[in-house]
Write an enzyme that holds these catalytic residues in place. Structure first.
Site, PDB file in Angstrom:
ATOM      1  CD  GLU A  55       4.620 -41.505  11.024  1.00 34.88           C
ATOM      2  OE1 GLU A  55       5.924 -41.146  11.050  1.00 34.88           O
ATOM      3  OE2 GLU A  55       3.784 -40.562  10.950  1.00 34.88           O
TER       4      GLU A  55
ATOM      5  CG  LEU B 207      11.302 -32.280  15.762  1.00 37.71           C
ATOM      6  CD1 LEU B 207      11.147 -31.203  14.704  1.00 37.71           C
ATOM      7  CD2 LEU B 207      11.402 -33.553  14.633  1.00 37.71           C
TER       8      LEU B 207
ATOM      9  CG  HIS C 267      13.513 -42.573  11.717  1.00 41.01           C
ATOM     10  ND1 HIS C 267      13.861 -41.105  12.004  1.00 41.01           N
ATOM     11  CD2 HIS C 267      13.973 -42.589  10.540  1.00 41.01           C
ATOM     12  CE1 HIS C 267      14.456 -40.774  11.086  1.00 41.01           C
ATOM     13  NE2 HIS C 267      14.868 -41.419  10.051  1.00 41.01           N
TER      14      HIS C 267
ATOM     15  N   GLY D 130       1.129 -32.932  16.027  1.00 42.59           N
ATOM     16  CA  GLY D 130       0.727 -33.867  16.926  1.00 42.59           C
ATOM     17  C   GLY D 130      -0.459 -34.911  16.155  1.00 42.59           C
ATOM     18  CB  SER D 131      -1.051 -36.363  12.727  1.00 37.83           C
ATOM     19  OG  SER D 131       0.088 -36.964  12.533  1.00 37.83           O
ATOM     20  CG  ASN D 132       2.342 -40.584  14.612  1.00 35.79           C
ATOM     21  OD1 ASN D 132       1.753 -41.406  14.196  1.00 35.79           O
ATOM     22  ND2 ASN D 132       3.380 -39.957  13.941  1.00 35.79           N
TER      23      ASN D 132
ATOM     24  CG  ASN E  46      11.835 -41.535  17.763  1.00 32.88           C
ATOM     25  OD1 ASN E  46      11.036 -40.907  17.838  1.00 32.88           O
ATOM     26  ND2 ASN E  46      12.813 -41.607  16.713  1.00 32.88           N
TER      27      ASN E  46
END
Length: 189
Positions: free
Chosen positions: A173, A84, A103, A12-14, A101
């Site tokens: 990101e 995922l 990627h 969950g860093s993003n 999303n």
């Protein structure tokens, strides 16, 4: 208030970065984090920021349970941030151009089923790519084939391991994902 609903499967860093970015935003709020992984570290990160969480299984993703939860939260944008599993067609069709999303590669290269995280970075290195990057795209019924919203490249000639590539990708990101989310939700700002 525009509402973001996050889906994640791992650390969950993003997700945490997005929550931080919008924590005191005047028009945008994160209304929840949904995960398919009861052991995901993203659950602790969301809870530490008082963001509601929900854990679901594969059956609940396809039997209408998750779709009903999404409908209850009324998100303006659904953000897959390290999620995922493939989004079922029922959810994609219920929220056209409302699911995005990120990627960890420059699509169409290194996309598709099974291409996520360190696997992508390993393939990039094995193929001796000089650069890689991120792609933010709309979600459709196929893995990593939705319309591209944003791409950003980074040189990786100095990278020797997939982890070194991952570090560069995480930087991209964390820098760009919240900005692109904000542009989608507030295109005139």
């Amino acid at each position: 208030m525009k509402k973001i609903l996050l889906f994640a499967s791992g650390t969950g860093s993003n997700v945490e970065n997005i929550i931080y970015h919008f924590k005191n935003h005047q028009d945008i709020i994160v209304v929840g984090v949904l995960t398919n992984n009861p052991n995901a570290k993203v659950l602790d990160k969301a809870k530490s920021h008082n963001v509601p969480t929900l854990i679901f299984n594969r059956e609940q993703l396809t039997d209408g349970f998750v779709l009903d939860k999404i409908a209850e939260l009324k998100p303006d944008l659904i953000v897959l941030a390290g999620f995922l599993w493939k989004m079922p067609e029922e959810i994609v069709s219920a929220y056209p151009n409302k699911i995005i999303n990120i990627h960890p590669a420059l699509l169409p290269k290194y996309g598709g089923k099974g291409m996520y995280g360190i696997k992508v970075h390993q393939m990039v290195l094995e193929n001796k790519e000089k650069e890689t990057g991120i792609t933010i795209h709309y979600v459709n019924e196929h893995y990593d084939e939705g319309e591209y919203i944003f791409q950003q490249k980074v040189a990786i000639e100095d990278c020797k391991t997939p982890e070194e590539v991952a570090d560069k990708i995480h930087e991209l990101e964390h820098k760009y994902f919240p900005i692109i989310i904000e542009k989608i939700l507030n295109p005139n700002s």
